[in-house]
Design an enzyme around this catalytic site. Structure first.
Site, PDB file in Angstrom:
ATOM      1  CG  ASP A 207      52.220  61.120  39.915  1.00 10.92           C
ATOM      2  OD1 ASP A 207      52.175  59.879  39.822  1.00 10.92           O
ATOM      3  OD2 ASP A 207      53.013  61.823  39.261  1.00 10.92           O
ATOM      4  CG  LEU A 288      58.583  56.601  32.056  1.00 12.72           C
ATOM      5  CD1 LEU A 288      59.872  57.029  31.371  1.00 12.72           C
ATOM      6  CD2 LEU A 288      58.256  55.157  31.680  1.00 12.72           C
ATOM      7  NE  ARG A 289      57.239  61.320  40.044  1.00  9.81           N
ATOM      8  CZ  ARG A 289      56.614  62.375  39.548  1.00  9.81           C
ATOM      9  NH1 ARG A 289      55.298  62.402  39.526  1.00  9.81           N
ATOM     10  NH2 ARG A 289      57.278  63.401  39.080  1.00  9.81           N
ATOM     11  N   GLY A 290      56.024  55.319  38.277  1.00  9.79           N
ATOM     12  CA  GLY A 290      55.674  54.012  38.848  1.00  9.79           C
ATOM     13  C   GLY A 290      56.763  52.979  38.616  1.00  9.79           C
TER      14      GLY A 290
END
Length: 353
Positions: A207, A288-290
């Site tokens: 991730d 919310l990294r995507g």
């Protein structure tokens, strides 16, 4: 003979512009150079597909950054967040800092590296006898504001994975020993490569990579012959081979420099940002990294192509690279994760490629 020429002759690097195919991998690396805040790239693929060669070829294209002279942490003279404590203290004392331009560094993290080699060590004896914080910087210090490359990252020891996770999350590396604590900035682009047959990555580390490029063995016979011939030419006379690509390399370097300058002006419609988040939500992407990485990568691609307005085509090209490794794995599902992302994009955007 100049130092650069000696390096050129003793350890020549295969030119990035000469690499055939593997577009996903090359695009991911280029976008991370344009915007380091994308967060790095994980390259997974078969043995002998040029993963390490491509990453190391990137060194020639890296731009120059402003650094404080004789500082082991590559401190930024203009940004306190990217300064070592020593440089910050010198600034507070109104000392004049000597500044120079230096090319972004790429640091290799060996699989067998010790924690001391990675994080750095404190000389306790010197600290106790002389009363100074005697710190020997490690690879994380050298990689600050640069690229940290881990080949065969899926074989990395768990304790080193934890160190990388901590540094990647906080942007700082802290070394503590016998009551003495030293911290320094450790902001780096994390680039990893690996073969899926040799084991999966821990989800926490996966991730941390902004993008995920999947590469396979080239099937086209003519393309394979071209790759083999290029490699043979390079092995026979590396310096002459590199000279043939000098113009292409310089052109790509200039294009990357222009893209980095243009990036601040690139804009994305609010409607596109909403649709990106809708795709992430529909695909059950955790966190919310995507969303953030897809926005950044789309803008970086737009800047690379010399434009200031993001189009759906830009998003379509980068979104599988940004989301495929964030999807929850279903062992019964046969569809490739990248195709799953593309299908959802077409559904949300009403887009025909």
């Amino acid at each position: 003979m100049p130092k650069t020429e000696i390096l050129e002759q003793s350890r020549p690097i295969f030119p990035f512009a000469a690499i055939v195919g593997q577009e996903e991998m090359k695009l991911s690396l280029i976008l991370n150079v344009i915007d380091p805040k994308i967060g790095g790239v994980m390259i997974m693929g078969d043995r002998g597909t040029g993963k390490s060669t491509t990453v190391r070829a990137l060194v020639d294209l890296l731009p120059e950054i402003k650094v404080v002279v004789n500082d082991p942490f590559n401190s930024d003279p203009d940004d306190p967040e990217l300064m070592s404590e020593e440089v910050r203290e010198r600034l507070q004392k109104k000392e004049q800092l000597d500044v120079t331009m230096r090319r972004i560094t790429m640091v290799d993290l060996p699989l067998g590296a010790t924690e001391d080699r990675v994080c750095g060590t404190i000389d306790i004896e010197k600290a106790l006898t002389e009363g100074v914080k005697a710190f020997e910087p490690g690879l994380l210090a050298k990689a600050n504001r640069g690229i940290l490359y881990v080949d065969e990252v899926n074989l990395l020891d768990d304790h080193l994975v934890d160190v990388l996770l901590d540094s990647a999350a906080s942007g700082w590396n802290t070394v503590e020993r016998e009551g003495i604590s030293i911290s320094h900035p450790a902001r780096f682009i994390l680039v990893g490569s690996g073969n899926p047959e040799e084991g999966e990555l821990r989800p926490q580390l996966l991730d941390r990579f902004g993008m995920h490029a999947q590469i396979g063995t080239v099937k086209d016979a003519n393309l394979r012959v071209k790759i083999v011939e290029q490699r043979a030419s390079f092995d026979e006379s590396p310096v002459d081979f590199r000279k043939n690509y000098n113009a292409s390399q310089e052109e790509l370097t200039l294009k990357l420099g222009r893209a980095r300058d243009l990036l601040k002006k690139v804009e994305m419609d609010y409607d596109f940002r909403v649709k990106i988040s809708q795709i992430c939500s529909e695909l059950n992407v955790d966190g919310l990294r995507g969303d953030i990485v897809t926005n950044r990568a789309s803008k970086a691609l737009t800047a690379f192509e010399g434009r200031v307005q993001v189009t759906p085509e830009d998003i379509f090209r980068v979104i599988p690279l940004c989301l495929r490794h964030r999807l929850r794995k279903d062992p019964l599902e046969s569809i490739d994760s990248g195709d799953k992302v593309r299908d959802m994009f077409k559904k949300v955007f009403g887009y025909q490629s």
